[in-house]
Scaffold this active site. Sequence first.
Site, PDB file in Angstrom:
ATOM      1  N   ARG A  41       0.883  -1.233  -0.015  1.00 29.92           N
ATOM      2  CA  ARG A  41      -0.088  -0.032  -0.001  1.00 29.92           C
ATOM      3  C   ARG A  41       0.841   1.247  -0.101  1.00 29.92           C
ATOM      4  NH1 ARG A  41      -0.817   4.591   2.643  1.00 29.92           N
ATOM      5  NH2 ARG A  41      -0.307   3.604   4.695  1.00 29.92           N
ATOM      6  N   CYS A 267       5.720   9.500   0.165  1.00 33.60           N
ATOM      7  CA  CYS A 267       4.178  10.103   0.196  1.00 33.60           C
ATOM      8  C   CYS A 267       4.189  10.980  -0.814  1.00 33.60           C
ATOM      9  CB  CYS A 267       4.386  10.897   1.472  1.00 33.60           C
ATOM     10  SG  CYS A 267       2.587  11.654   1.776  1.00 33.60           S
ATOM     11  N   ASN A 276      10.578   4.345   3.054  1.00 33.26           N
ATOM     12  CA  ASN A 276      10.045   4.064   4.468  1.00 33.26           C
ATOM     13  C   ASN A 276      11.428   3.201   4.784  1.00 33.26           C
ATOM     14  OD1 ASN A 276       7.065   4.174   4.994  1.00 33.26           O
ATOM     15  ND2 ASN A 276       7.190   3.484   2.924  1.00 33.26           N
TER      16      ASN A 276
END
Length: 327
Positions: A41, A267, A276
């Site tokens: 995701r 993002c 991340n």
Amino acid sequence: MTDARTASGGPAGGPAPGGLPMEVPAQDLPPRVRIHEVGPRDGLQNEKTVVPTEVKAEFVRRLADAGLRTVEATSFVHPSWVPQLADAEQLFPLLGGMKGVSLPVLVPNERGLDRAIALGARSIAVFGSVTETFARKNLNRTVAESLAMFEPVVARAKDDKIHVRGYLSMCFGDPWEGPVPIHQVVRVARQLREMGCDELSLGDTIGVATPGHVLALLAELNEEGVPTSALGVHFHDTYGQALANTFAALEHGVTTVDASAGGLGGCPYARSATGNLATEDLVWMLHGLGIDTGVDLGRLTATSVWMAEQLGRPSPSRTVRALSHKE
């Protein structure tokens, strides 16, 4: 069953040198950590090109096969917001039959919740901001308006016994507003907790946190009634601090850590947000500390090598690069 501390993932992943990482436990750390895998995701939503649905499904399956028990599958947002995840209705049915694996999905509003429930989702997440500027850019609402939007979503989910996670972004710094006061984060966290969120994920969206800041925020949350057991951490590695910040959180007693296989992600609404924390880098550290994750590092590495091939570029994870290196 493959031991979680071996790296026997086969040629695609490459084994770690024998006996490494050497297990040297540190005092007063949790014996086990649950990794909340966000690659399918949060990792894929920032890709410039759309990944085929079947590739996404295979990614989730491989992550589960590597031992990850929580894999965030997709997002039920409007396709115009995040076109990379517009195939949620097609993807989620392909993921049935994975026993013992939780597949959380992101929902922005009641419409998203309706779509998720219709497909049988039993774990959802809402994504909030602790700063006004990012709330406007990400949700086109103020912080207060976004919390008001989440309230019926959380209430309905809890009535249906669905697990609810609340994401808090920009907890340690905002590219437009600069440093974020700790009390500002705590205020939003308490509201989400009082709303009914089972757990909260503290997001270092642009990767500016440092260990002292992490400890101070966790302590203040505890003082204001938010227990450590309800908290997870989500670090980005912009300044190379993600593992140091994770270790600080572990020292405080946090047992849920978000990570993305291969270090995928960022993002789409904050350009300074880099990748991340890579799940492989996290697992290497945790296994070296003697902390159980249930993850087979070799299989996980092989999965990230495979996904990097699908995306046409090498993985940014240092552990993936080390274990997949060919002489």
